[in-house]
Design a protein around this motif. Sequence first.
Motif, PDB file in Angstrom:
ATOM      1  N   UNK A  16       0.810  -1.214   0.000  1.00  0.00           N
ATOM      2  CA  UNK A  16       0.000   0.000   0.000  1.00  0.00           C
ATOM      3  C   UNK A  16       0.848   1.271   0.000  1.00  0.00           C
ATOM      4  N   UNK A  17       2.105   1.167   0.412  1.00  0.00           N
ATOM      5  CA  UNK A  17       2.970   2.343   0.438  1.00  0.00           C
ATOM      6  C   UNK A  17       3.180   2.900  -0.975  1.00  0.00           C
ATOM      7  N   UNK A  18       2.995   2.047  -1.987  1.00  0.00           N
ATOM      8  CA  UNK A  18       3.188   2.473  -3.373  1.00  0.00           C
ATOM      9  C   UNK A  18       1.944   3.070  -4.009  1.00  0.00           C
ATOM     10  N   UNK A  19       0.807   3.061  -3.317  1.00  0.00           N
ATOM     11  CA  UNK A  19      -0.458   3.337  -3.968  1.00  0.00           C
ATOM     12  C   UNK A  19      -0.484   4.634  -4.789  1.00  0.00           C
ATOM     13  N   UNK A  34       0.943   1.558 -17.652  1.00  0.00           N
ATOM     14  CA  UNK A  34       1.498   0.235 -17.390  1.00  0.00           C
ATOM     15  C   UNK A  34       0.487  -0.625 -16.636  1.00  0.00           C
ATOM     16  N   UNK A  35       0.697  -1.937 -16.746  1.00  0.00           N
ATOM     17  CA  UNK A  35      -0.012  -2.855 -15.859  1.00  0.00           C
ATOM     18  C   UNK A  35       0.868  -3.009 -14.617  1.00  0.00           C
ATOM     19  N   UNK A  36       0.460  -2.367 -13.544  1.00  0.00           N
ATOM     20  CA  UNK A  36       1.287  -2.260 -12.348  1.00  0.00           C
ATOM     21  C   UNK A  36       0.874  -3.340 -11.344  1.00  0.00           C
ATOM     22  N   UNK A  37       1.834  -4.126 -10.925  1.00  0.00           N
ATOM     23  CA  UNK A  37       1.606  -5.195  -9.954  1.00  0.00           C
ATOM     24  C   UNK A  37       2.243  -4.769  -8.629  1.00  0.00           C
ATOM     25  N   UNK A  38       1.412  -4.501  -7.636  1.00  0.00           N
ATOM     26  CA  UNK A  38       1.883  -4.004  -6.338  1.00  0.00           C
ATOM     27  C   UNK A  38       1.925  -5.185  -5.373  1.00  0.00           C
ATOM     28  N   UNK A  39       3.130  -5.570  -4.996  1.00  0.00           N
ATOM     29  CA  UNK A  39       3.376  -6.824  -4.269  1.00  0.00           C
ATOM     30  C   UNK A  39       3.475  -6.589  -2.765  1.00  0.00           C
TER      31      UNK A  39
END
Length: 255
Positions: A25-28, A38-43
């Motif tokens: 969530x820090x990247x949201x 982009x298709x962003x995948x937040x891990x």
Amino acid sequence: MSLYFESLGQGPDLVLLHGWAMNGTVWQPVAEQLAEDYCVHVVDLPGHGKSPASGPLTLDAMVAAIDAAFPWPVQVIGWSLGGAVATRWALQHPAKVRSLTLVASSPCFMQRSDWPHAMATATLAQFAASLQADWRGTLKRFISLQAMGDAQARAVARTLADDLFLHGEPALGALAEGLGILRDTDLRADMARLDLPVLLQYGDRDTLTPVGAAHWLAGMLPLAQCVIHAGAAHAPFLSHRDDFLTIQRQFLAGV
């Protein structure tokens, strides 16, 4: 290890890896912007957030979980510990990682006799000891260190604190093992083997990953682009988000 991640947007695949004790969530705010192209995948890294650690947490175990979750070539942005995971992934599976962005990360997080660009041994040892007695207080102190010196220190610390438990409370064992990874990781001898586009985004006021680490990496990777954000500490993607995104977009578009 099963891996939790959220995907948003369409386009080339981009994987975002967070730092120790945090979660995706820090990247949201950054992810939402990058998802326009982009298709962003937040891990959530193994042992963090919604990704359980089914065995001992090691750097290679993290890489194995991420590699299994993304069986196609991707571009990767890794912050702090996430940068070490991304680097190891690129070294072990060069065909899978098309580009690598390291944000306030390091090939070696703890000082050694020939490596001053890192945390003091005593600092990491203190975190490990206090983690057992007061893990909540330890995480709060770690957040303070990440924001220390930043021109936007209060805002950065507040954002990190707000995101800390959004995917649940971290497992104490995983936190301790994560500190062990930070203590033991030393990828310096391998960095020259990286043969891919690399972007370095760092803050000149970072006390956890001193800017000397960025300069060392730039020297080892002569084709890498190195950007030092003036007035930023350990989280330039939060404190200097607009500049961070502008630079990041330019780099990704050129890969």
